[in-house]
Motif scaffolding. Sequence first.
Motif, PDB file in Angstrom:
ATOM      1  N   ASP A 108       4.948   8.267 -10.226  1.00 60.38           N
ATOM      2  CA  ASP A 108       3.888   7.388  -9.744  1.00 60.38           C
ATOM      3  C   ASP A 108       3.695   7.488  -8.235  1.00 60.38           C
ATOM      4  O   ASP A 108       2.879   6.788  -7.653  1.00 60.38           O
ATOM      5  CB  ASP A 108       4.153   5.939 -10.150  1.00 60.38           C
ATOM      6  N   THR A 109       4.467   8.375  -7.606  1.00 59.82           N
ATOM      7  CA  THR A 109       4.429   8.545  -6.155  1.00 59.82           C
ATOM      8  C   THR A 109       4.470  10.022  -5.818  1.00 59.82           C
ATOM      9  O   THR A 109       5.261  10.764  -6.398  1.00 59.82           O
ATOM     10  CB  THR A 109       5.638   7.853  -5.487  1.00 59.82           C
ATOM     11  N   LEU A 126      -6.223  13.124  -1.171  1.00 56.95           N
ATOM     12  CA  LEU A 126      -7.360  12.394  -1.726  1.00 56.95           C
ATOM     13  C   LEU A 126      -7.340  12.418  -3.253  1.00 56.95           C
ATOM     14  O   LEU A 126      -7.654  11.412  -3.900  1.00 56.95           O
ATOM     15  CB  LEU A 126      -8.675  12.939  -1.180  1.00 56.95           C
ATOM     16  N   GLY A 127      -6.957  13.536  -3.841  1.00 54.35           N
ATOM     17  CA  GLY A 127      -6.840  13.606  -5.300  1.00 54.35           C
ATOM     18  C   GLY A 127      -5.768  12.676  -5.825  1.00 54.35           C
ATOM     19  O   GLY A 127      -5.965  11.984  -6.830  1.00 54.35           O
ATOM     20  N   ALA A 128      -4.626  12.635  -5.156  1.00 57.11           N
ATOM     21  CA  ALA A 128      -3.545  11.733  -5.571  1.00 57.11           C
ATOM     22  C   ALA A 128      -4.002  10.286  -5.491  1.00 57.11           C
ATOM     23  O   ALA A 128      -3.741   9.484  -6.398  1.00 57.11           O
ATOM     24  CB  ALA A 128      -2.305  11.967  -4.700  1.00 57.11           C
ATOM     25  N   ARG A 134       0.829   6.423  -5.722  1.00 59.83           N
ATOM     26  CA  ARG A 134       1.279   6.070  -4.383  1.00 59.83           C
ATOM     27  C   ARG A 134       1.408   7.389  -3.629  1.00 59.83           C
ATOM     28  O   ARG A 134       2.065   8.328  -4.097  1.00 59.83           O
ATOM     29  CB  ARG A 134       2.626   5.355  -4.432  1.00 59.83           C
ATOM     30  N   THR A 135       0.780   7.472  -2.468  1.00 59.30           N
ATOM     31  CA  THR A 135       0.674   8.731  -1.744  1.00 59.30           C
ATOM     32  C   THR A 135       1.213   8.548  -0.329  1.00 59.30           C
ATOM     33  O   THR A 135       0.713   7.708   0.419  1.00 59.30           O
ATOM     34  CB  THR A 135      -0.793   9.201  -1.711  1.00 59.30           C
ATOM     35  N   ILE A 136       2.220   9.344  -0.004  1.00 57.56           N
ATOM     36  CA  ILE A 136       2.844   9.271   1.316  1.00 57.56           C
ATOM     37  C   ILE A 136       2.720  10.638   1.988  1.00 57.56           C
ATOM     38  O   ILE A 136       3.168  11.645   1.437  1.00 57.56           O
ATOM     39  CB  ILE A 136       4.330   8.876   1.223  1.00 57.56           C
ATOM     40  N   ARG A 160      -7.991   4.628   8.117  1.00 58.84           N
ATOM     41  CA  ARG A 160      -9.129   4.503   7.202  1.00 58.84           C
ATOM     42  C   ARG A 160      -8.690   4.405   5.744  1.00 58.84           C
ATOM     43  O   ARG A 160      -9.255   3.654   4.974  1.00 58.84           O
ATOM     44  CB  ARG A 160     -10.060   5.708   7.401  1.00 58.84           C
ATOM     45  N   TYR A 161      -7.681   5.182   5.364  1.00 58.74           N
ATOM     46  CA  TYR A 161      -7.220   5.196   3.976  1.00 58.74           C
ATOM     47  C   TYR A 161      -5.947   4.381   3.781  1.00 58.74           C
ATOM     48  O   TYR A 161      -5.215   4.592   2.821  1.00 58.74           O
ATOM     49  CB  TYR A 161      -6.976   6.633   3.511  1.00 58.74           C
ATOM     50  N   GLY A 162      -5.704   3.455   4.658  1.00 59.76           N
ATOM     51  CA  GLY A 162      -4.452   2.703   4.650  1.00 59.76           C
ATOM     52  C   GLY A 162      -4.106   1.986   3.350  1.00 59.76           C
ATOM     53  O   GLY A 162      -2.939   1.722   3.092  1.00 59.76           O
ATOM     54  N   GLN A 163      -5.083   1.666   2.526  1.00 62.54           N
ATOM     55  CA  GLN A 163      -4.793   1.007   1.244  1.00 62.54           C
ATOM     56  C   GLN A 163      -4.335   1.994   0.183  1.00 62.54           C
ATOM     57  O   GLN A 163      -3.746   1.605  -0.810  1.00 62.54           O
ATOM     58  CB  GLN A 163      -6.036   0.254   0.741  1.00 62.54           C
TER      59      GLN A 163
END
Length: 180
Positions: A108-109, A126-128, A134-136, A160-163
């Motif tokens: 999930d990450t 962006l795909g993840a 959850r993308t780190i 911008r994509y912080g969420q």
Amino acid sequence: MFREPSQWSLPWMDRVLPRIVDLCSTQPSRLVFTRFIPARRPGAGQGTWKRYYERWADMTLERLGPGKVDLVPELRAFTPPAPVVDKPVYSPWLGSNLRTLLAQRRCDTVIVTGGETDMCVLSTVLGAADYGLRTIVVQDAVCSASDESHDAMIGLFSNRYGQHIETATTEQLVHCWIGG
């Protein structure tokens, strides 16, 4: 093709590679590598990819040779057991089994390292996020041919994509994993 002298060399590759190896060494059973495979010959590909490989004719498999697209030796040491997902475009989510592979692992990450921050990394991230993973992004373990674009992307990911996208350093992740 990204480490050795070529039209696509990434000057920061040798600086970020030890950090990537540190991360891989900490969690080797959870690794999945993606690998960009260019077109076989100049002008191959669909749509704008045809024009792309006319422009970058020297970066095709026919001219590079198949060995130039291998993972660097430091990362190849983790394969197997780590799988390698080949991709013919920036995104590892299109035309590959990456999503299925991650689902089978109940993943999930995703933790993203590598290059280029403003191309393949961007598309991966962006795909993840689109899939709700959850993308780190490991900000000191990604690199680009353009420092300006790299810095802009790290800012974009963080703000911008912080969420959807988190950024962390190698040290922060290793500290979390080993409980230090």
